[in-house]
Scaffold this active site. Structure first.
Site, mmCIF file in Angstrom:
data_model
loop_
_atom_site.group_PDB
_atom_site.id
_atom_site.type_symbol
_atom_site.label_atom_id
_atom_site.label_comp_id
_atom_site.label_asym_id
_atom_site.label_seq_id
_atom_site.Cartn_x
_atom_site.Cartn_y
_atom_site.Cartn_z
ATOM 1 N N GLU A 1 -2.920 -8.493 -13.375
ATOM 2 C CA GLU A 1 -3.402 -7.410 -12.520
ATOM 3 C C GLU A 1 -4.599 -6.698 -13.143
ATOM 4 O OE1 GLU A 1 -1.691 -4.020 -9.527
ATOM 5 O OE2 GLU A 1 -0.362 -5.440 -10.487
ATOM 6 N N LEU B 1 4.984 1.253 -3.852
ATOM 7 C CA LEU B 1 6.310 0.725 -4.176
ATOM 8 C C LEU B 1 6.219 -0.612 -4.912
ATOM 9 C CD1 LEU B 1 8.081 1.618 -0.817
ATOM 10 C CD2 LEU B 1 8.045 2.943 -2.941
ATOM 11 N N SER B 2 5.056 -0.898 -5.457
ATOM 12 C CA SER B 2 4.836 -2.057 -6.333
ATOM 13 C C SER B 2 4.986 -3.395 -5.643
ATOM 14 C CB SER B 2 5.772 -1.996 -7.552
ATOM 15 O OG SER B 2 5.489 -0.870 -8.322
ATOM 16 N N GLY C 1 0.788 -1.220 0.000
ATOM 17 C CA GLY C 1 0.000 0.000 0.000
ATOM 18 C C GLY C 1 0.818 1.266 0.000
ATOM 19 N N ASP D 1 5.417 -1.183 -13.522
ATOM 20 C CA ASP D 1 5.799 -1.881 -12.301
ATOM 21 C C ASP D 1 6.402 -3.250 -12.582
ATOM 22 O OD1 ASP D 1 4.726 0.319 -11.087
ATOM 23 O OD2 ASP D 1 2.882 -0.670 -10.440
#
Length: 395
Positions: free
Chosen positions: A171, A130-131, A127, A183
């Protein structure tokens, strides 16, 4: 073997009473500059963090997938067991949807998966922008490919660019987060001591030496600890707005609008879409200027571009939040050469380019500013460009 890999291995043995066949890990990332440009066929400039997610894997023979993850306190969280042939979006909830989504995409891509037991451990902050999700997806994909005798580091394995597209699709289509390729590409392809210039449209990359310490500087990451979620935020609204603008302008992507042609493009759009287009076009230009400065070793001159990027994300793209703005403003007042939010926004982290001798004072002033604001204490650390995804060595 990384700490994440050791924990994944130990838990795998405890859960399954046998050693994993392989352990793969992938890092989180910081995006130096180039935000919300990836799904507009533009330019991005990330580097990998030392924080990693590891997946310990062992093949099964029954076509089923089982997933277990270590919680923050070290407790195993069992995500369930499901038949790979019966996987559909929503089959496994929460964090388990990420490895399930990767499995689903690989099967649809024609990879013959025999089934696998997976155990996941990591230290990429969740969260925080930062992937962490991409690190999980990439490590999972590499581990599953290994169980199918198609390892990415082997002669019959897929190219990492293909793995990036697969994990991005997981994703997008399975988890439901409309992200771009930034990412996953960063997690898979970054190198230690380098930032990765990535042209999303062409797929071309350039590994650019990035030695902040050699210039007496540090990249300070400021995790505001304001959680975000791409699948629940306004991220999709921004992406839809960009697509609408492309349709009105008659271009395939906003990448096709140059800085010189920006004013004419804005004149052809309704007012509500102009800020989105202005951000993407000017951000692409900032990435290219950052590339030029880093190629010439002028890292100290990058700061102004970082700060301009944040202003654009805050005012035009409107994906910042009060805590991110506070982090950036305080870092700049404390002497940072530049600062910006990083990641999709609506929370997460900011970065600041800080003289090494000023880092401790900058950290202190940011912490005090958050305390005065009544905000949760931020998490602060220095980001060191690190290696991308790889098979972990045996301990």
């Amino acid at each position: 073997m990384s700490g994440a890999a050791e924990r994944a291995t130990e838990t795998f043995v405890a859960e399954h009473r046998t050693e994993p066949e392989s352990v793969w890990s992938a890092p989180g990332r910081v995006n130096l500059i180039g935000e919300h440009t990836d799904y507009n066929d533009g330019y991005v400039f990330p580097f990998a963090l030392p924080h990693r997610t590891a997946v310990a894997a062992r093949r099964r023979t029954d076509g089923k997938l089982s997933v277990t993850s270590l919680d923050a306190d070290g407790s195993p969280q069992r995500g369930g067991t499901v038949s790979i042939d019966e996987l559909t979006p929503g089959a496994l909830p929460g964090w388990a949807s990420y490895p399930a989504g990767v499995t689903w995409v690989l099967r649809k891509a024609g990879i013959q998966l025999p089934g696998a037991d997976l155990v996941i451990a990591g230290d990429v902050p969740t969260g925080a922008g930062l992937s962490s999700s991409a690190a999980l997806e990439c490590a999972t994909a590499l581990a599953l490919l290994d169980t199918a005798d198609r390892p990415a580091d082997g002669p019959d394995g897929p190219e990492l660019s293909e793995v990036a597209h697969w994990t991005c699709r997981a994703e997008n289509d399975f988890v439901g987060a409309p992200t771009g390729l930034l990412d996953q590409t960063a997690s898979l392809r970054c190198r230690a001591a380098h930032a990765l210039f990535f042209d999303v449209r062409s797929g071309e990359t350039e590994q650019v030496p990035f030695d902040a310490a050699g210039s007496g500087l540090e990249i300070l990451v400021i995790d505001t600890r304001v959680n975000h979620s791409h699948s629940e935020s306004g991220y999709g609204d921004r992406r839809n707005g960009c697509e609408e603008a492309c349709a009105l302008l008659g271009v395939s992507a906003l990448r096709d609008i140059t800085a010189a042609g920006l004013d004419g493009a804005l004149d052809a759009l309704p007012e509500r879409l102009r800020p989105l287009v202005r951000h993407v076009v000017t951000e692409n230009d900032r990435v290219l200027r950052t590339l030029e400065r880093l190629r010439s070793g002028a890292l100290t001159e990058v700061g102004e571009l970082l700060t301009a990027s944040h202003a654009s994300l805050r005012d035009d793209y409107r994906v910042s939040c009060p805590e991110l703005d506070l982090a950036v403003e305080t870092a700049l007042r404390a002497g940072a050469l530049g600062a910006r939010m990083t990641g999709g926004g609506f929370g997460g982290s900011a970065i600041a380019l800080v003289p090494s001798h000023e880092r401790e004072r900058t950290e202190r002033e940011i912490t005090e500013a958050f305390e005065r604001n009544g905000s949760r204490a931020p998490r602060l650390f220095t980001a060191v460009p690190s290696a991308g995804a790889a098979r972990e060595p045996r301990s």
